[in-house]
Design a protein around this motif. Structure first.
Motif, PDB file in Angstrom:
ATOM      1  N   MET A   1       0.844  -1.179   0.000  1.00 35.68           N
ATOM      2  CA  MET A   1       0.000   0.000   0.000  1.00 35.68           C
ATOM      3  C   MET A   1       0.887   1.240   0.000  1.00 35.68           C
ATOM      4  SD  MET A   1      -3.570  -0.673   1.934  1.00 35.68           S
ATOM      5  CE  MET A   1      -3.179  -0.653   3.646  1.00 35.68           C
ATOM      6  N   GLY A   2       0.294   2.368  -0.358  1.00 33.72           N
ATOM      7  CA  GLY A   2       1.012   3.623  -0.402  1.00 33.72           C
ATOM      8  C   GLY A   2       0.429   4.614   0.584  1.00 33.72           C
ATOM      9  N   ALA A   3       0.889   5.848   0.512  1.00 30.37           N
ATOM     10  CA  ALA A   3       0.474   6.882   1.459  1.00 30.37           C
ATOM     11  C   ALA A   3      -1.034   7.094   1.457  1.00 30.37           C
ATOM     12  CB  ALA A   3       1.193   8.191   1.142  1.00 30.37           C
ATOM     13  N   VAL A   4      -1.655   7.103   0.295  1.00 27.84           N
ATOM     14  CA  VAL A   4      -3.104   7.330   0.212  1.00 27.84           C
ATOM     15  C   VAL A   4      -3.855   6.142   0.792  1.00 27.84           C
ATOM     16  CG1 VAL A   4      -5.054   7.666  -1.352  1.00 27.84           C
ATOM     17  CG2 VAL A   4      -2.913   8.892  -1.762  1.00 27.84           C
ATOM     18  N   ASP A   5      -3.538   4.945   0.335  1.00 21.50           N
ATOM     19  CA  ASP A   5      -4.235   3.759   0.833  1.00 21.50           C
ATOM     20  C   ASP A   5      -4.028   3.577   2.335  1.00 21.50           C
ATOM     21  OD1 ASP A   5      -5.351   3.091  -1.623  1.00 21.50           O
ATOM     22  OD2 ASP A   5      -3.684   1.784  -2.182  1.00 21.50           O
ATOM     23  N   ASP A   6      -2.813   3.818   2.825  1.00 18.88           N
ATOM     24  CA  ASP A   6      -2.538   3.706   4.262  1.00 18.88           C
ATOM     25  C   ASP A   6      -3.375   4.704   5.053  1.00 18.88           C
ATOM     26  OD1 ASP A   6      -0.717   1.686   3.792  1.00 18.88           O
ATOM     27  OD2 ASP A   6       1.057   2.977   4.030  1.00 18.88           O
ATOM     28  N   SER A   7      -3.453   5.944   4.560  1.00 18.91           N
ATOM     29  CA  SER A   7      -4.225   6.975   5.233  1.00 18.91           C
ATOM     30  C   SER A   7      -5.707   6.632   5.257  1.00 18.91           C
ATOM     31  CB  SER A   7      -4.000   8.327   4.545  1.00 18.91           C
ATOM     32  OG  SER A   7      -4.779   9.323   5.136  1.00 18.91           O
ATOM     33  N   LEU A   8      -6.225   6.173   4.129  1.00 15.26           N
ATOM     34  CA  LEU A   8      -7.634   5.806   4.057  1.00 15.26           C
ATOM     35  C   LEU A   8      -7.957   4.629   4.971  1.00 15.26           C
ATOM     36  CD1 LEU A   8      -8.259   6.149   0.214  1.00 15.26           C
ATOM     37  CD2 LEU A   8      -9.039   7.708   2.015  1.00 15.26           C
ATOM     38  N   ALA A   9      -7.066   3.672   5.050  1.00 11.18           N
ATOM     39  CA  ALA A   9      -7.293   2.484   5.873  1.00 11.18           C
ATOM     40  C   ALA A   9      -7.445   2.832   7.352  1.00 11.18           C
ATOM     41  CB  ALA A   9      -6.152   1.485   5.679  1.00 11.18           C
ATOM     42  N   ALA A  10      -6.850   3.937   7.783  1.00 14.05           N
ATOM     43  CA  ALA A  10      -6.891   4.330   9.189  1.00 14.05           C
ATOM     44  C   ALA A  10      -8.154   5.112   9.561  1.00 14.05           C
ATOM     45  CB  ALA A  10      -5.653   5.167   9.519  1.00 14.05           C
ATOM     46  N   MET A  11      -8.993   5.441   8.596  1.00 18.27           N
ATOM     47  CA  MET A  11     -10.179   6.267   8.846  1.00 18.27           C
ATOM     48  C   MET A  11     -11.386   5.421   9.227  1.00 18.27           C
ATOM     49  SD  MET A  11      -9.992   8.876   5.654  1.00 18.27           S
ATOM     50  CE  MET A  11      -8.498   9.798   5.320  1.00 18.27           C
ATOM     51  N   ASP A  12     -12.372   6.095   9.842  1.00 15.17           N
ATOM     52  CA  ASP A  12     -13.618   5.375  10.117  1.00 15.17           C
ATOM     53  C   ASP A  12     -14.340   5.112   8.797  1.00 15.17           C
ATOM     54  OD1 ASP A  12     -15.731   7.332   9.493  1.00 15.17           O
ATOM     55  OD2 ASP A  12     -15.102   8.395  11.285  1.00 15.17           O
ATOM     56  N   GLU A  13     -15.277   4.202   8.830  1.00 10.10           N
ATOM     57  CA  GLU A  13     -15.877   3.682   7.604  1.00 10.10           C
ATOM     58  C   GLU A  13     -16.571   4.752   6.757  1.00 10.10           C
ATOM     59  OE1 GLU A  13     -19.160   0.353   6.286  1.00 10.10           O
ATOM     60  OE2 GLU A  13     -18.126   0.111   8.192  1.00 10.10           O
ATOM     61  N   ALA A  14     -17.337   5.644   7.379  1.00 13.43           N
ATOM     62  CA  ALA A  14     -18.075   6.658   6.610  1.00 13.43           C
ATOM     63  C   ALA A  14     -17.114   7.606   5.893  1.00 13.43           C
ATOM     64  CB  ALA A  14     -19.014   7.439   7.520  1.00 13.43           C
ATOM     65  N   ASP A  15     -16.105   8.088   6.626  1.00 11.86           N
ATOM     66  CA  ASP A  15     -15.122   8.990   6.019  1.00 11.86           C
ATOM     67  C   ASP A  15     -14.345   8.272   4.922  1.00 11.86           C
ATOM     68  OD1 ASP A  15     -15.949  10.874   7.859  1.00 11.86           O
ATOM     69  OD2 ASP A  15     -14.128  10.797   9.075  1.00 11.86           O
ATOM     70  N   ARG A  16     -13.905   7.064   5.228  1.00  9.20           N
ATOM     71  CA  ARG A  16     -13.113   6.289   4.274  1.00  9.20           C
ATOM     72  C   ARG A  16     -13.879   6.074   2.972  1.00  9.20           C
ATOM     73  NH1 ARG A  16     -11.845   2.265   7.305  1.00  9.20           N
ATOM     74  NH2 ARG A  16     -13.609   0.950   6.738  1.00  9.20           N
ATOM     75  N   GLY A  17     -15.142   5.696   3.067  1.00  5.49           N
ATOM     76  CA  GLY A  17     -15.937   5.452   1.869  1.00  5.49           C
ATOM     77  C   GLY A  17     -16.036   6.674   0.975  1.00  5.49           C
ATOM     78  N   CYS A  18     -16.256   7.829   1.561  1.00  5.39           N
ATOM     79  CA  CYS A  18     -16.359   9.068   0.773  1.00  5.39           C
ATOM     80  C   CYS A  18     -15.042   9.398   0.084  1.00  5.39           C
ATOM     81  CB  CYS A  18     -16.750  10.236   1.674  1.00  5.39           C
ATOM     82  SG  CYS A  18     -18.484  10.288   2.087  1.00  5.39           S
ATOM     83  N   LEU A  19     -13.958   9.290   0.816  1.00  7.96           N
ATOM     84  CA  LEU A  19     -12.663   9.666   0.249  1.00  7.96           C
ATOM     85  C   LEU A  19     -12.148   8.602  -0.717  1.00  7.96           C
ATOM     86  CD1 LEU A  19     -11.006  11.384   3.333  1.00  7.96           C
ATOM     87  CD2 LEU A  19     -12.254  12.422   1.425  1.00  7.96           C
ATOM     88  N   GLU A  20     -12.475   7.336  -0.471  1.00 11.03           N
ATOM     89  CA  GLU A  20     -12.110   6.283  -1.430  1.00 11.03           C
ATOM     90  C   GLU A  20     -12.774   6.522  -2.775  1.00 11.03           C
ATOM     91  OE1 GLU A  20     -11.136   2.330   1.267  1.00 11.03           O
ATOM     92  OE2 GLU A  20     -13.207   2.681   0.644  1.00 11.03           O
ATOM     93  N   ARG A  21     -14.011   7.008  -2.749  1.00 12.92           N
ATOM     94  CA  ARG A  21     -14.735   7.306  -3.981  1.00 12.92           C
ATOM     95  C   ARG A  21     -14.007   8.404  -4.771  1.00 12.92           C
ATOM     96  NH1 ARG A  21     -17.779  11.260  -5.239  1.00 12.92           N
ATOM     97  NH2 ARG A  21     -18.054  11.984  -3.116  1.00 12.92           N
ATOM     98  N   VAL A  22     -13.545   9.431  -4.087  1.00 10.73           N
ATOM     99  CA  VAL A  22     -12.801  10.522  -4.733  1.00 10.73           C
ATOM    100  C   VAL A  22     -11.516   9.978  -5.362  1.00 10.73           C
ATOM    101  CG1 VAL A  22     -11.520  12.661  -4.319  1.00 10.73           C
ATOM    102  CG2 VAL A  22     -13.771  12.319  -3.245  1.00 10.73           C
ATOM    103  N   ILE A  23     -10.769   9.195  -4.597  1.00 13.91           N
ATOM    104  CA  ILE A  23      -9.500   8.653  -5.090  1.00 13.91           C
ATOM    105  C   ILE A  23      -9.738   7.674  -6.231  1.00 13.91           C
ATOM    106  CG2 ILE A  23      -7.527   7.202  -4.456  1.00 13.91           C
ATOM    107  CD1 ILE A  23      -7.340  10.163  -3.513  1.00 13.91           C
ATOM    108  N   ALA A  24     -10.764   6.838  -6.118  1.00  8.62           N
ATOM    109  CA  ALA A  24     -11.052   5.873  -7.195  1.00  8.62           C
ATOM    110  C   ALA A  24     -11.375   6.592  -8.502  1.00  8.62           C
ATOM    111  CB  ALA A  24     -12.205   4.959  -6.788  1.00  8.62           C
ATOM    112  N   LEU A  25     -12.134   7.649  -8.421  1.00 11.20           N
ATOM    113  CA  LEU A  25     -12.466   8.410  -9.622  1.00 11.20           C
ATOM    114  C   LEU A  25     -11.212   9.048 -10.217  1.00 11.20           C
ATOM    115  CD1 LEU A  25     -14.632   9.371 -11.547  1.00 11.20           C
ATOM    116  CD2 LEU A  25     -15.171  11.191  -9.949  1.00 11.20           C
ATOM    117  N   ALA A  26     -10.373   9.607  -9.368  1.00 10.86           N
ATOM    118  CA  ALA A  26      -9.127  10.207  -9.850  1.00 10.86           C
ATOM    119  C   ALA A  26      -8.219   9.158 -10.486  1.00 10.86           C
ATOM    120  CB  ALA A  26      -8.401  10.914  -8.702  1.00 10.86           C
TER     121      ALA A  26
END
Length: 114
Positions: A1-26
């Protein structure tokens, strides 16, 4: 994993889901983008320059397109969101629409590759 995936993995589920969507689209729009850090935050980089970063704060989530011009360009589509010079703030209950995220990524990619 990298900096983005590591950071997302540490978040609570609701926050992680929203930000994962942004990163996936990018990532879909810029498949050659790589994970890294920019201005102290996890970000995707394109051609060595920051493309988009995401952060979870205590009371909101943020998208950083690393460009005041990009935020200004999408501001008319973000009525009701908190905006600053280079940031779009939102919550899991009021996420940034996918088309606006896509436009931010598209505009930032154009800036990087001009």
């Amino acid at each position: 994993m990298g900096a983005v995936d590591d950071s997302l993995a540490a978040m609570d589920e609701a926050d992680r889901g929203c930000l994962e969507r942004v990163i996936a689209l990018a990532r879909e729009m810029a498949p050659d983008a790589v994970e890294g850090m920019s201005y102290g935050m996890p970000a995707l980089k394109l051609d060595g320059k920051p493309l988009i970063g995401v952060v979870a704060a205590a009371k909101h989530l943020s998208i950083f397109p690393f460009s005041p011009a990009v935020v200004d360009a999408v501001a008319p589509d973000l009525e009701g969101y908190s905006l600053s010079k280079g940031t779009v703030r939102f919550t899991p209950d009021h996420p940034v629409p996918d088309d606006v995220v896509a436009e931010m990524v598209r505009l930032r990619m154009a800036e990087i590759r001009k």
